[in-house]
Design an enzyme around this catalytic site. Structure first.
Site, mmCIF file in Angstrom:
data_model
loop_
_atom_site.group_PDB
_atom_site.id
_atom_site.type_symbol
_atom_site.label_atom_id
_atom_site.label_comp_id
_atom_site.label_asym_id
_atom_site.label_seq_id
_atom_site.Cartn_x
_atom_site.Cartn_y
_atom_site.Cartn_z
ATOM 1 N N MET A 91 -15.117 -10.746 -13.741
ATOM 2 C CA MET A 91 -13.952 -9.991 -14.222
ATOM 3 C C MET A 91 -12.685 -10.808 -13.959
ATOM 4 O O MET A 91 -11.576 -10.270 -13.959
ATOM 5 C CB MET A 91 -13.883 -8.624 -13.534
ATOM 6 C CG MET A 91 -15.108 -7.764 -13.855
ATOM 7 S SD MET A 91 -14.797 -5.997 -13.817
ATOM 8 C CE MET A 91 -14.297 -5.765 -12.140
ATOM 9 N N LEU B 77 -10.511 -15.505 -10.306
ATOM 10 C CA LEU B 77 -11.632 -16.224 -9.695
ATOM 11 C C LEU B 77 -11.277 -16.792 -8.327
ATOM 12 O O LEU B 77 -10.168 -17.275 -8.109
ATOM 13 C CB LEU B 77 -12.061 -17.366 -10.629
ATOM 14 C CG LEU B 77 -12.446 -16.919 -12.042
ATOM 15 C CD1 LEU B 77 -12.791 -18.145 -12.896
ATOM 16 C CD2 LEU B 77 -13.606 -15.942 -12.027
ATOM 17 N N HIS C 259 -16.828 -16.875 -6.824
ATOM 18 C CA HIS C 259 -17.250 -17.047 -8.229
ATOM 19 C C HIS C 259 -17.604 -18.507 -8.516
ATOM 20 O O HIS C 259 -18.582 -18.800 -9.185
ATOM 21 C CB HIS C 259 -16.105 -16.686 -9.187
ATOM 22 C CG HIS C 259 -15.618 -15.279 -9.108
ATOM 23 N ND1 HIS C 259 -14.394 -14.926 -8.580
ATOM 24 C CD2 HIS C 259 -16.199 -14.116 -9.518
ATOM 25 C CE1 HIS C 259 -14.226 -13.623 -8.673
ATOM 26 N NE2 HIS C 259 -15.300 -13.102 -9.222
ATOM 27 N N ASP D 245 -22.010 -8.384 -3.752
ATOM 28 C CA ASP D 245 -22.270 -7.113 -4.435
ATOM 29 C C ASP D 245 -23.783 -6.900 -4.436
ATOM 30 O O ASP D 245 -24.443 -6.975 -5.480
ATOM 31 C CB ASP D 245 -21.700 -7.164 -5.849
ATOM 32 C CG ASP D 245 -20.198 -7.376 -5.826
ATOM 33 O OD1 ASP D 245 -19.495 -6.543 -5.240
ATOM 34 O OD2 ASP D 245 -19.737 -8.405 -6.348
ATOM 35 N N SER E 231 -13.020 -11.701 -2.144
ATOM 36 C CA SER E 231 -13.019 -10.673 -3.181
ATOM 37 C C SER E 231 -11.704 -10.777 -3.937
ATOM 38 O O SER E 231 -10.656 -11.058 -3.331
ATOM 39 C CB SER E 231 -13.115 -9.289 -2.527
ATOM 40 O OG SER E 231 -12.726 -8.294 -3.451
ATOM 41 N N SER E 232 -11.745 -10.525 -5.236
ATOM 42 C CA SER E 232 -10.492 -10.536 -6.005
ATOM 43 C C SER E 232 -9.545 -9.475 -5.458
ATOM 44 O O SER E 232 -8.324 -9.641 -5.485
ATOM 45 C CB SER E 232 -10.780 -10.255 -7.477
ATOM 46 O OG SER E 232 -11.715 -11.192 -7.957
HETATM 47 O O1 PAF Z 1 -19.328 -8.434 -10.413
HETATM 48 C C1 PAF Z 1 -18.498 -8.335 -11.351
HETATM 49 O O2 PAF Z 1 -17.485 -9.035 -11.385
HETATM 50 C C2 PAF Z 1 -18.736 -7.312 -12.455
HETATM 51 O O3 PAF Z 1 -19.302 -6.156 -11.955
HETATM 52 C C3 PAF Z 1 -19.556 -7.875 -13.632
HETATM 53 C C4 PAF Z 1 -20.965 -8.252 -13.220
HETATM 54 C C5 PAF Z 1 -18.856 -9.091 -14.223
HETATM 55 C C6 PAF Z 1 -19.671 -6.813 -14.726
HETATM 56 O O4 PAF Z 1 -18.433 -6.433 -15.212
#
Ligand code: PAF
Length: 281
Positions: free
Chosen positions: A30, A33, A37, A150, A185-186
């Site tokens: 999302m 970054l 990520h 997550d 985390s963002s």
């Molecule tokens: O983990 C995330 O950033 C979101 O839940 C994802 C997997 C991109 C789905 O929107």
């Protein structure tokens, strides 16, 4: 690095890679970054010929009172980071591309979402499984990589892929921490300096829990009580859950004997922090 905004163009590009016999790795995000990520992207880079990342703030996974409107966004610097890490294509669709007028199809699991984060975020996982299914159909990856931070999301995606016979190999990427231990985390961008400091209590509780288990503690309640006391010392902290559970089913365990996960969610002021640690692999 190519940037693609439309579903048709993304599907056509992936079709060509597949015809050429190239393996596609995919990292959905999302945006906003961080190193967490980027480490998933690095893993994808190693495992495939083509690396595709998506940046899409998915409205379907936010509840009505959650932070969709204020969710941090930084497209320009995100694209720079993707380029540096060797992404071949960034797919950044609009909301209308993903959820056009009249959209009404959702993907939902029956059990795994009804634990941990799903208890206080009822639409969250339905939104995630729906958008990930759509992204898999659009990007057509051979491999998809999701962060272990997550943990529940990763477990749910793996279950969905198995249950629906999707031809995608789902891999986890290790949780990445700041130097002091805060899980990246963002949403950390929302924290004040004080909240940022107090947020460390999550990681400290997990480390202490692991020490207790290694010293022979097998009673989940003793560990949850320790974490509750430690986290509640932060005056802005509201504990959502502290769970000691089976990493496959996410059911809470009565005794810590076999594979065990400890997972936490805490509201620090208005910011939701989550963290987890495997207590017994
Ligand atoms: O983990 C995330 O950033 C979101 O839940 C994802 C997997 C991109 C789905 O929107």
């Amino acid at each position: 690095m190519k940037i693609i905004h439309t579903i048709a163009e993304m599907q056509a590009a992936s079709d060509v890679f597949r015809i050429e016999g190239k393996r596609i790795a995919f990292v959905p995000t999302m945006g906003f970054l961080h190193q967490g990520h980027l480490s998933l992207m690095e893993k994808g880079r190693e495992k495939a010929d083509i690396l595709i990342a998506s940046i899409f703030v998915n409205p379907a996974q936010f509840g009505p009172n959650e932070d969709l409107d204020t969710y941090p966004r930084a497209m320009e610097s995100d694209l720079e980071k993707c380029k540096e890490v060797g992404v071949d294509i960034v797919f950044t669709p609009t909301n209308d591309q993903i959820y056009p007028q009249g959209y009404e199809t959702y993907v939902e699991l029956e059990k795994l979402p009804h634990h941990l984060c799903g208890l206080s975020r009822p639409v969250f996982f339905k939104g995630i499984t729906t958008v990930v299914t759509k992204l898999f159909h659009i990007v057509k990856p051979h491999i998809a990589i999701f962060g272990e931070k997550d943990f529940q999301q990763l477990a749910i995606i793996k279950r969905m892929v198995r249950d629906l016979n999707m031809e995608v190999e789902v891999l986890g990427g290790a949780l990445v921490r700041e130097e002091d231990g805060l899980a990246m985390s963002s949403r950390n961008a929302y924290l004040t300096d004080d909240q940022r400091k107090e947020g460390l209590r999550l990681f400290q509780s997990l480390c202490k829990a692991k020490e207790m288990v290694q010293a022979g503690e097998s009673n989940p309640k003793a560990i949850c009580d320790m974490a509750k006391i430690h986290i509640s010392k932060a005056h802005e902290a509201q504990i959502d859950y502290i769970s000691i559970c089976d990493p496959d089913t996410l059911n809470e365990v009565d005794a810590i004997t076999g594979p065990t996960l400890m997972a936490l969610a805490v509201m620090m002021g208005k910011t939701r922090l989550i963290d987890n640690m495997v207590l017994i692999p």
